[in-house]
Write a protein that holds these residues in place. Structure first.
Motif, short mmCIF file in Angstrom:
data_model
loop_
_atom_site.label_atom_id
_atom_site.label_comp_id
_atom_site.label_asym_id
_atom_site.label_seq_id
_atom_site.Cartn_x
_atom_site.Cartn_y
_atom_site.Cartn_z
N THR A 164 30.05 -39.29 17.57
CA THR A 164 28.79 -38.32 17.33
C THR A 164 29.39 -36.89 17.61
OG1 THR A 164 27.56 -40.13 17.93
CG2 THR A 164 26.58 -37.85 17.91
N ARG A 165 29.17 -36.08 16.54
CA ARG A 165 29.32 -34.52 16.96
C ARG A 165 27.89 -33.91 16.51
NH1 ARG A 165 35.23 -32.26 14.54
NH2 ARG A 165 36.54 -33.99 15.82
N ALA A 166 27.68 -33.02 17.67
CA ALA A 166 26.43 -32.43 17.46
C ALA A 166 26.56 -30.78 17.49
CB ALA A 166 25.55 -32.70 18.52
N ARG A 167 26.17 -30.03 16.89
CA ARG A 167 26.28 -28.44 16.78
C ARG A 167 24.96 -27.90 17.07
NH1 ARG A 167 29.41 -24.09 15.34
NH2 ARG A 167 27.99 -22.17 14.71
N THR A 168 24.83 -27.26 18.04
CA THR A 168 23.57 -26.68 18.49
C THR A 168 23.50 -25.18 18.89
OG1 THR A 168 22.94 -28.76 19.68
CG2 THR A 168 21.51 -26.51 20.29
N SER A 169 22.46 -24.17 18.09
CA SER A 169 22.78 -23.00 18.57
C SER A 169 21.20 -22.47 18.41
CB SER A 169 23.50 -22.16 17.13
OG SER A 169 23.10 -22.51 15.91
N PHE A 170 21.05 -21.40 18.97
CA PHE A 170 19.76 -20.87 19.22
C PHE A 170 19.60 -19.38 19.77
CE2 PHE A 170 20.79 -22.85 23.18
CZ PHE A 170 20.49 -22.03 24.22
N ASP A 171 18.66 -18.63 19.19
CA ASP A 171 18.25 -17.42 19.68
C ASP A 171 17.53 -17.32 20.92
OD1 ASP A 171 17.14 -14.67 20.00
OD2 ASP A 171 17.52 -14.18 17.89
N PHE A 172 17.87 -17.19 22.14
CA PHE A 172 17.17 -17.51 23.10
C PHE A 172 16.11 -16.62 23.49
CE2 PHE A 172 17.09 -17.88 27.97
CZ PHE A 172 16.79 -19.18 27.96
N ASP A 173 16.04 -15.27 22.79
CA ASP A 173 14.98 -14.52 22.96
C ASP A 173 13.99 -14.59 21.94
OD1 ASP A 173 15.64 -12.36 20.81
OD2 ASP A 173 17.15 -12.69 21.68
N GLY A 174 14.29 -15.45 20.82
CA GLY A 174 13.32 -15.91 19.89
C GLY A 174 12.64 -14.57 19.20
N SER A 175 13.29 -13.47 18.72
CA SER A 175 12.79 -12.45 18.18
C SER A 175 13.82 -11.99 17.33
CB SER A 175 12.49 -11.55 19.05
OG SER A 175 13.62 -10.89 19.82
N TYR A 176 13.37 -10.55 16.57
CA TYR A 176 14.12 -9.87 15.73
C TYR A 176 15.00 -8.70 16.65
CZ TYR A 176 12.12 -12.48 12.22
OH TYR A 176 11.81 -13.39 11.04
N ILE A 177 14.95 -8.84 17.81
CA ILE A 177 15.76 -7.99 18.82
C ILE A 177 16.92 -8.77 19.27
CG2 ILE A 177 15.70 -6.57 20.98
CD1 ILE A 177 12.57 -7.01 20.83
#
Length: 943
Positions: free
Chosen positions: A339-352
Motif C-alpha cells: 500500500t502506498r498513500a500520499r497525503t498533503s494538505f494546506d494546514f491553514d485552509g485559506s488563500y493565505i
C-alpha cells in the motif's frame, strides 16, 4: 425463471429456487461440475431464503445460532438503501458509524473507536475475503461487487485477534460458483458523479472457476472551492473523488477434497474531503492578512493555496487452500499487500500562503493464517489455528512541513497561488516501523444435548515493534536526533458463551469476551528526545472485557434480536493535535485510564404480507470516560494567550481563540458514541413477470454526539462556569432520509434505479477539531445526492438439464401371423423416487413436484400397492428438531399424493431425522442430498 438474487447469506433471492438442491431424478445424478468446486457451490446454494448464514465464528452458521451481536447486509439491500461505502453502512445497521480523523477513516462500534490521527491501525478490524486490512485509508472505499458485509459487534480477540477491540467488519466479494453469472451497471449522480461497475463469475471447466470484477468512479465531489476573487462565492471543486478497483479470483478444484483460490485485488482511492482544514470558528487575527476575506463561511466550502490530496494505491495478492479430511477442514490463507498513500494538505485552509504539509507512506504486509475446523468429534464444533503477521511501514519520502511566504513576511497575491518553490521547508521527518506478530488460538462449542451449547475459546498473541524516527530543520528547536526504539506486547484473550434453544430457531445466550489492541508509537518524535532519547515510548496497549446477554429468533416472516451489553475498557488510546512553539502540528498520543460502556441494542425484520418488508433497529448507549482521564485538549479563552477572534457567531465561545489546556474529561461522553441512534426502513416489491418494481426507503436518526475531539470549552477566562465542562466539538441530533425505486424488466435482465440520499439535505460534520494556530475546522458529510443507475445482469438457468428423450426406433416389420399372445403384465417400478427440500423447509418446490408427478404416473401401474415414505434431514439443527422436520417433509409428500387420488390408507411413513445420511460428508451439516423423502412402492418397500 426470474434471475437469482443474492441473499444476505450469499445464497439466492426470495423469488428464486435453489435449483441445484431441489430437482433430481429418482436415481439422483451427481452435479455437473467437479466435486471440489461443486461442494462449495452446494454450501452456498443450500441457504434457504429466510436463513442468513454468517461466519462470525469462522464457520458457517445460521445467524440466530451465533451467541453474539452480528449485523449482515447483502448487496441487494446495499443498493436499495443507497449504501455505496462503508461510511453508509450506518444507515442500515445499529451501533456502527465510520468517522474521520483527518485523512484517516475510523470505524466505531458501540462507542469503541480510534481517536488517533495518523498511520495507526484501527481498533475495529476490517477483513476483505479473509485478508486483514492494515492501512486505515484502504477502508475509504465504495462497495461495488460486494456479496455481503458482516458487522461483528464487541471484542473479537479470540477469533479475529489483535486490533479487534471494538469488533470486526467482514467483507465478502463475488466468488465463482457453479453457474455463470454477471452484472454491469452505470450510475450518474449529482456532482457529476460517474460510476461503472461490472463482474462476471462462473465455472471455466469442471474444476476451474473464475471471477473478474472492476469498478471506476469519477466525481467532482460535493465540497466546493471558495472563489479567489469574490467573497462568499465558489469557483470549482475542492475535493474531487476518484476510485478504481480490479478484483480477480481463480478457483481450482485440485482434487475432490482439495481446492485452491488465487486472488488479486488492486484499489486506488483519491479522496481528500477529510483534509479540508478551512476554519469556520475561533479564527485568529492571522486571517486579517490579504486573502483572509475569501475564507468560506459555511460548511461544504473550503479553500487551499496548494491542493489537498489523499491518494492510496493498494496491490494485494492471496492464496487460499482448503483441504477436506476425514477429521475436518484444514484452511490456509496467505496474503501479501503493498500500500502506498500520499497525503498533503494546506494546514491553514485559506488563500493565505501560510503552511503546507505532505507525506508519502508505504506498507508492505505479509500475513498467514492457518486453521483446522474439526468435525469428527460428536457434538463438538472445534477450531484451532494460528496466525503470523509482519508489516513494514515507512515514509517513502520524508514527511515535510513548509512555511509559506505569508508566514515569513514575504509579499504574495491571494488571487494567484504561490508555488511550492516560494515556500520554506520548516522540517523534514523520517519514520519507519516493523511490526511482527504471531498468535495461536482454539475455540470449541460443545452441544450439551439437543438445545444447550457451551462455547469456550482463547487466543494468545505476541507482537514486537522496532521503530526509527528522525527530524531535520533549519530551526534548532525543530531538530530531532535519529532515535530508535522497540517494544513488545502480548495478551491472552479468552471468550466463553452459553446458548439455549428455547424453540426452533429461537435462542437466548450469555457471553464474555476480551479484546486487545497493541501499543502504538508516535510517528513524530516528541521534543523531549532532545535531552532524553529514552522518552520516546509507545502508548500502552488497550484491553476490553465485554459481557453480553441476548435473544434471537427467526420464525417465518419475522426475525428479531435483542442484546444488553457492558464493557470494561482500559488504557484506551487517544490523541490530540497540538501546535509546537515553532508553528508545526504535533500529534500527542496517550492513554485514557479507563472507560465504561453499557447499552441495549435491538433489531427486527418483518414481512407482514408478501413482498413488503420492514426492518428497524435501535441502540441506547452510555459510553463515558472513567475517572482520572486528563487530556491535552483545546479550550477557548478571551484573554491572553487567547483572545477574541475575527469571526462572528451567535455563540460567543465560538469567537474566542483556541488555547491548549490539560483538561479533565472524567465522566464525559466518548467520541462517536451517541446516547441513542436508530434506523427504520421499508421495501415493497411489485412483481411483474420475473421482474418488478422495488420501492425502498430508510431513515437513520442519531442523537447529539462528539464527532472526533472530546475536548471541553475549559475554565480559561471568558468561559461561563456552566459551560466549562461542556464538550465543544459536538454534532447536533439529526436524521438522514434515503429512498430508491428500481424497475426490473419481466425477464429479470435489465433494470433501472433512481435514488436519493440525505433527501432532507442535512449538513453534518464528519470531523470536528481545532488548533491554537488557525482555529476550528469541520469537513462536511455528503449533502443531498440523487442519481440514476442502469444495469444488466444474467445468470445461467440453474435448473437441471434433462436430455430430450431419444426418438423411437423405426417400427419392425410385422411378424408372421400367430395366435394372439396374452397381454403383457405391466411392471411396477417400485422406485425409490427421491425428492429434495430447501434447507430447514418442508415445502414442495416446483422441481420436486415434477418428480412426484412421475411417481404418481408409475403408481398407476402398481395395482394400488402400499406406499412407504421415508423422511430424512441433515444435521444442521438439533436432533429433536431434525426428527420433527423429517416427519413434516413426509406429511408434505403425503398431502401431495392424496390430493391427487392416492388413498391415504395406502401410505405409511417414518421419519429418520438425521440418522441415515445419503451422502456421508464430514459432518452431514447442510448437505442437500440428505434433505429428502424417499418413496417406494409394493410389499417389502420402506423399512
Amino acid at each position: 425463471m426470474r434471475g437469482l438474487r443474492p441473499t444476505q447469506s450469499g445464497g439466492v433471492g426470495r423469488r428464486s429456487f435453489i435449483a441445484t438442491a431441489l430437482a433430481t431424478t429418482a436415481m439422483s445424478a451427481p452435479f455437473a461440475t467437479g466435486p471440489a468446486l461443486a461442494q462449495e457451490a452446494q454450501a452456498t446454494a443450500s441457504v434457504a431464503d429466510d436463513v442468513i448464514i454468517v461466519t462470525a465464528q469462522r464457520r458457517q452458521e445460521a445467524l440466530e445460532d451465533v451467541p453474539m451481536s452480528v449485523s449482515v447486509v447483502n448487496a441487494e439491500t446495499l443498493a436499495a438503501a443507497g449504501v455505496t461505502s462503508l461510511r453508509d453502512i450506518s444507515n442500515v445497521t445499529t451501533g456502527y458509524q465510520l468517522g474521520q480523523g483527518g485523512a484517516f477513516p475510523q470505524p466505531s462500534v458501540r462507542g469503541v473507536t480510534t481517536v488517533i490521527n495518523g498511520i495507526y491501525e484501527n481498533n475495529v478490524a476490517v477483513y476483505v475475503d479473509g485478508i486483514y486490512q492494515v492501512n486505515p485509508q484502504t477502508i475509504n472505499i465504495d462497495l461495488p461487487n460486494i456479496e455481503s458485509v458482516q458487522v461483528l459487534k464487541g471484542p473479537q480477540g479470540t477469533l479475529y485477534g489483535r486490533n479487534a477491540t471494538g469488533g470486526a467488519l467482514l467483507l465478502n466479494t463475488i466468488s465463482p460458483g457453479e453457474f455463470w453469472e454477471g452484472k454491469a451497471e452505470a450510475t450518474y449522480a449529482r456532482f457529476d458523479d460517474k460510476r461503472f461497475s461490472a463482474y462476471v463469475a462462473g465455472p471455466v471447466s469442471d474444476r476451474v472457476g473464475l471471477s473478474l470484477a472492476g469498478y471506476i468512479r469519477r466525481s467532482d465531489g460535493y465540497i466546493k472551492l471558495a472563489s479567489r476573487t469574490t467573497p462568499g462565492e465558489t469557483d470549482g471543486d475542492a475535493a474531487p473523488l476518484k476510485q478504481d478497483s480490479v478484483r480477480a479470483k481463480l478457483k481450482l478444484g485440485l482434487t475432490d477434497t482439495f481446492t485452491a483460490t488465487l486472488a488479486y485485488n488492486y484499489t486506488r482511492v483519491s479522496d481528500a474531503r477529510g483534509n479540508m482544514f478551512t476554519p469556520f470558528e475561533n479564527r485568529p487575527a492571522t486571517y486579517l492578512l490579504p486573502g483572509g476575506e475569501l475564507l468560506p463561511n459555511k460548511l461544504g466550502v473550503a479553500a487551499w493555496d496548494i491542493a489537498a490530496e489523499v491518494t492510496t494505491r493498494q496491490h494485494e495478492g492471496s492464496l487460499t487452500l482448503e483441504l477436506e479430511t476425514g477429521l475436518g477442514v484444514l484452511k490456509s490463507i496467505t496474503g501479501y499487500t503493498q500500500t502506498r498513500a500520499r497525503t498533503s494538505f494546506d494546514f491553514d485552509g485559506s488563500y493565505i500562503p501560510l503552511s503546507w504539509s505532505t507525506s508519502k507512506i508505504q506498507n508492505r504486509t505479509f500475513q498467514q493464517a492457518l486453521d483446522f475446523t474439526v468435525t469428527a468429534i460428536d457434538s463438538v464444533d472445534l477450531i484451532v489455528g494460528g496466525t503470523y503477521f509482519r508489516d513494514r511501514n515507512k515514509y517513502i519520502d520524508p514527511n515535510q512541513f513548509y512555511l509559506g511566504p505569508a508566514a515569513l513576511g514575504a509579499p504574495y497575491d491571494p488571487a494567484n497561488p504561490a508555488p511550492l518553490s516560494a515556500y520554506t521547508l520548516l522540517f523534514s521527518a523520517d519514520f519507519s516501523q516493523t511490526k511482527e506478530a504471531w498468535a495461536a488460538y482454539a475455540d470449541a462449542t460443545v452441544h450439551l444435548g439437543d438445545r444447550l451449547s457451551l462455547n469456550v475459546g482463547g487466543r494468545y498473541s505476541e507482537e514486537t515493534f522496532d521503530v526509527f524516527a528522525a527530524q531535520d530543520s533549519f530551526l534548532p528547536s525543530s531538530v530531532r536526533p535519529a532515535t530508535t526504539a522497540d517494544a513488545k506486547f502480548s495478551k491472552l484473550t479468552p471468550r466463553a458463551s452459553i446458548r439455549y434453544e428455547v424453540a426452533p430457531r429461537t435462542n437466548v445466550y450469555a457471553s464474555y469476551s476480551k479484546g486487545f489492541r497493541s501499543g502504538a508509537f508516535n510517528s513524530t518524535l516528541p521534543p523531549c528526545v532532545l535531552t532524553n532519547p529514552s522518552c520516546y515510548q509507545p502508548a500502552d496497549q488497550e484491553t476490553i472485557d465485554a459481557y453480553e446477554i441476548g435473544f434471537k429468533t427467526a420464525r417465518g416472516r419475522f426475525r428479531a434480536e435483542l442484546a444488553a451489553f457492558y464493557y470494561d475498557y482500559k488504557n484506551l488510546q487517544v490523541s490530540s493535535t497540538i501546535t509546537l512553539p515553532e508553528g508545526s502540528p504535533f500529534v500527542d498520543v496517550t492513554n485514557a485510564p479507563k472507560a465504561k460502556i453499557k447499552g441495549i441494542e435491538g433489531s427486527l425484520e418483518f414481512e407482514p404480507f408478501d413482498n413488503f418488508r420492514v426492518h428497524a433497529g435501535a441502540i441506547y448507549l452510555h459510553a463515558r470516560y472513567g475517572d482520572g482521564f486528563t487530556f491535552s485538549g483545546a479550550g477557548v479563552s478571551n484573554a491572553a494567550p487567547g483572545g477574541v477572534g475575527i469571526n462572528t457567531s451567535s455563540d460567543p465561545l465560538k469567537t474566542y481563540l483556541n488555547v491548549s489546556q490539560v483538561q479533565d474529561l472524567s465522566g464525559l461522553q466518548m467520541s462517536r458514541a451517541p446516547d441513542f441512534s436508530a434506523n427504520f426502513g421499508v421495501d415493497y416489491d411489485i412483481p411483474m413477470g420475473d421482474g418488478g418494481l422495488l420501492l425502498a426507503a430508510n431513515v437513520k436518526y442519531t442523537d447529539s454526539y462528539v464527532v472526533t475531539n472530546p475536548s471541553v470549552w475549559g475554565d480559561a477566562p471568558g468561559v461561563p462556569a456552566d459551560r466549562q465542562d461542556e464538550q465543544r466539538f459536538r454534532e447536533g441530533k439529526y436524521a438522514l432520509l434515503n429512498a430508491s425505486a428500481t424497475w426490473t424488466d419481466p425477464t429479470d435482465t435489465f433494470y433501472i434505479r433512481v435514488f436519493g440520499t440525505n433527501l432532507t439535505d442535512h449538513r453534518y460534520r464528519i470531523h470536528y477539531s481545532g488548533t491554537t494556530t488557525y482555529g476550528t475546522y469541520a469537513p462536511m458529510g455528503e449533502p443531498r445526492t440523487y442519481g440514476v443507475t442502469l444495469g444488466f445482469k444474467f445468470r445461467e438457468d440453474a435448473s437441471p438439464r434433462t436430455a430430450a428423450p431419444a426418438p423411437p426406433p423405426p417400427p419392425a416389420p410385422p411378424p408372421p401371423p400367430a395366435p394372439p399372445a396374452p397381454p403383457a403384465k405391466v411392471v411396477c417400478n417400485k422406485g425409490p423416487y427421491i425428492v429434495f427440500f430447501d434447507w430447514d423447509s418442508a415445502a414442495i418446490t416446483p422441481e420436486a413436484s415434477g418428480i412426484l408427478d412421475s411417481a404418481l404416473t408409475a403408481y398407476g401401474s402398481c395395482d394400488n400397492v402400499p406406499i412407504m415414505l421415508a423422511g430424512h434431514a441433515d444435521r444442521s439443527g438439533a436432533a429433536a428438531y431434525n426428527q420433527t422436520l423429517s416427519e413434516e417433509r413426509n406429511a408434505s409428500v403425503r398431502s401431495y399424493l392424496t390430493d391427487r387420488g392416492v388413498p391415504d390408507a395406502a401410505i405409511s411413513s417414518r421419519g429418520y431425522g438425521e440418522s441415515d445420511p445419503r451422502v456421508p460428508t464430514a459432518d452431514g451439516v447442510r448437505e442437500l442430498q440428505n434433505r429428502r423423502v424417499e418413496i417406494t412402492y409394493g410389499p417389502g418397500s420402506g423399512y
